[in-house]
Motif scaffolding. Structure first.
Motif, PDB file in Angstrom:
ATOM      1  N   GLU A  48       0.836  -1.208   0.000  1.00  0.00           N
ATOM      2  CA  GLU A  48       0.000   0.000   0.000  1.00  0.00           C
ATOM      3  C   GLU A  48       0.874   1.264   0.000  1.00  0.00           C
ATOM      4  N   LEU A  49       1.921   1.253   0.811  1.00  0.00           N
ATOM      5  CA  LEU A  49       2.821   2.407   0.867  1.00  0.00           C
ATOM      6  C   LEU A  49       3.463   2.673  -0.490  1.00  0.00           C
ATOM      7  N   LYS A  50       3.824   1.603  -1.196  1.00  0.00           N
ATOM      8  CA  LYS A  50       4.453   1.760  -2.517  1.00  0.00           C
ATOM      9  C   LYS A  50       3.502   2.423  -3.508  1.00  0.00           C
ATOM     10  N   ASN A  55       5.428   8.478  -0.936  1.00  0.00           N
ATOM     11  CA  ASN A  55       6.088   7.594   0.021  1.00  0.00           C
ATOM     12  C   ASN A  55       7.400   7.117  -0.575  1.00  0.00           C
ATOM     13  N   GLU A  56       8.470   7.231   0.189  1.00  0.00           N
ATOM     14  CA  GLU A  56       9.783   6.807  -0.306  1.00  0.00           C
ATOM     15  C   GLU A  56      10.617   6.253   0.839  1.00  0.00           C
ATOM     16  N   ASN A  57      11.748   5.667   0.464  1.00  0.00           N
ATOM     17  CA  ASN A  57      12.677   5.096   1.458  1.00  0.00           C
ATOM     18  C   ASN A  57      11.966   4.113   2.380  1.00  0.00           C
ATOM     19  N   LYS A  71      21.299   6.400  10.885  1.00  0.00           N
ATOM     20  CA  LYS A  71      20.909   5.476  11.951  1.00  0.00           C
ATOM     21  C   LYS A  71      20.750   6.232  13.267  1.00  0.00           C
ATOM     22  N   VAL A  72      19.600   6.009  13.946  1.00  0.00           N
ATOM     23  CA  VAL A  72      19.366   6.665  15.233  1.00  0.00           C
ATOM     24  C   VAL A  72      19.154   5.654  16.359  1.00  0.00           C
ATOM     25  N   GLY A  73      19.121   4.369  16.027  1.00  0.00           N
ATOM     26  CA  GLY A  73      18.928   3.359  17.063  1.00  0.00           C
ATOM     27  C   GLY A  73      19.212   1.967  16.535  1.00  0.00           C
ATOM     28  N   ASN A  74      19.382   1.026  17.468  1.00  0.00           N
ATOM     29  CA  ASN A  74      19.597  -0.374  17.084  1.00  0.00           C
ATOM     30  C   ASN A  74      18.289  -1.155  17.009  1.00  0.00           C
ATOM     31  N   ASN A  75      17.196  -0.512  17.439  1.00  0.00           N
ATOM     32  CA  ASN A  75      15.886  -1.151  17.324  1.00  0.00           C
ATOM     33  C   ASN A  75      15.495  -1.223  15.848  1.00  0.00           C
ATOM     34  N   ARG A  76      14.563  -2.112  15.545  1.00  0.00           N
ATOM     35  CA  ARG A  76      14.146  -2.299  14.152  1.00  0.00           C
ATOM     36  C   ARG A  76      12.631  -2.159  14.035  1.00  0.00           C
ATOM     37  N   PRO A  77      12.146  -0.936  13.754  1.00  0.00           N
ATOM     38  CA  PRO A  77      10.704  -0.799  13.551  1.00  0.00           C
ATOM     39  C   PRO A  77      10.236  -1.716  12.419  1.00  0.00           C
ATOM     40  N   ASP A  78       9.005  -2.212  12.524  1.00  0.00           N
ATOM     41  CA  ASP A  78       8.498  -3.123  11.496  1.00  0.00           C
ATOM     42  C   ASP A  78       8.552  -2.473  10.120  1.00  0.00           C
ATOM     43  N   ILE A  79       8.050  -1.229  10.028  1.00  0.00           N
ATOM     44  CA  ILE A  79       8.096  -0.505   8.754  1.00  0.00           C
ATOM     45  C   ILE A  79       8.502   0.935   9.035  1.00  0.00           C
ATOM     46  N   GLN A  80       9.339   1.479   8.143  1.00  0.00           N
ATOM     47  CA  GLN A  80       9.691   2.895   8.177  1.00  0.00           C
ATOM     48  C   GLN A  80       9.541   3.428   6.757  1.00  0.00           C
ATOM     49  N   TRP A  81       9.149   4.694   6.650  1.00  0.00           N
ATOM     50  CA  TRP A  81       9.101   5.343   5.346  1.00  0.00           C
ATOM     51  C   TRP A  81       9.143   6.853   5.545  1.00  0.00           C
TER      52      TRP A  81
END
Length: 120
Positions: A48-50, A55-57, A71-81
């Motif tokens: 959907e984002l595509k 929406n990019e990146n 990079k701002v953290g070592n956590n991994r959000p499920d989705i970023q854009w």
């Protein structure tokens, strides 16, 4: 000849912050993440984002970055854009409690980002 310390090149190299690490977006191409229903929701959302305007990146399960891809953290959000110069993070969780933990970390790492949640 031997290079003596304090050359222009040394000064430039030493002035670059080590924390700046750009991470290229994987455009949602990543191995399955979480249980099948969790992963399916993430993949559908990425599709959907595509399709969405501006929406990019798009990133799936990558280390948290800011709107510049740093990079701002070592956590991994499920989705970023990114959209219109704003960074978005989405966490898909089974409980509000887990989602609130994710939101706290994401906002501490990048107060300028927008947090989205989905409870399965």
């Amino acid at each position: 000849g031997v290079i003596k310390g304090g050359s222009k090149v040394d000064n430039i190299i030493n002035s670059i912050p080590l924390t700046t690490k750009k991470i290229e977006p994987n455009r949602g191409v990543a191995k399955p993440h979480g249980k099948p229903d969790h992963n399916e929701y993430i993949d559908k959302m990425i599709d959907e984002l595509k399709k969405g305007e501006g929406n990019e990146n798009i990133r799936k399960n990558q280390k948290q970055v800011d709107v510049n891809g740093n990079k701002v953290g070592n956590n991994r959000p499920d989705i970023q854009w990114d959209n219109n110069g704003v960074h978005h993070n989405l966490e898909v969780d089974r409980t509000d409690k887990n989602n609130q933990k994710h939101e706290k970390v994401i906002k501490e790492n990048d107060p300028n980002s927008i947090f989205h949640k989905k409870i399965l």
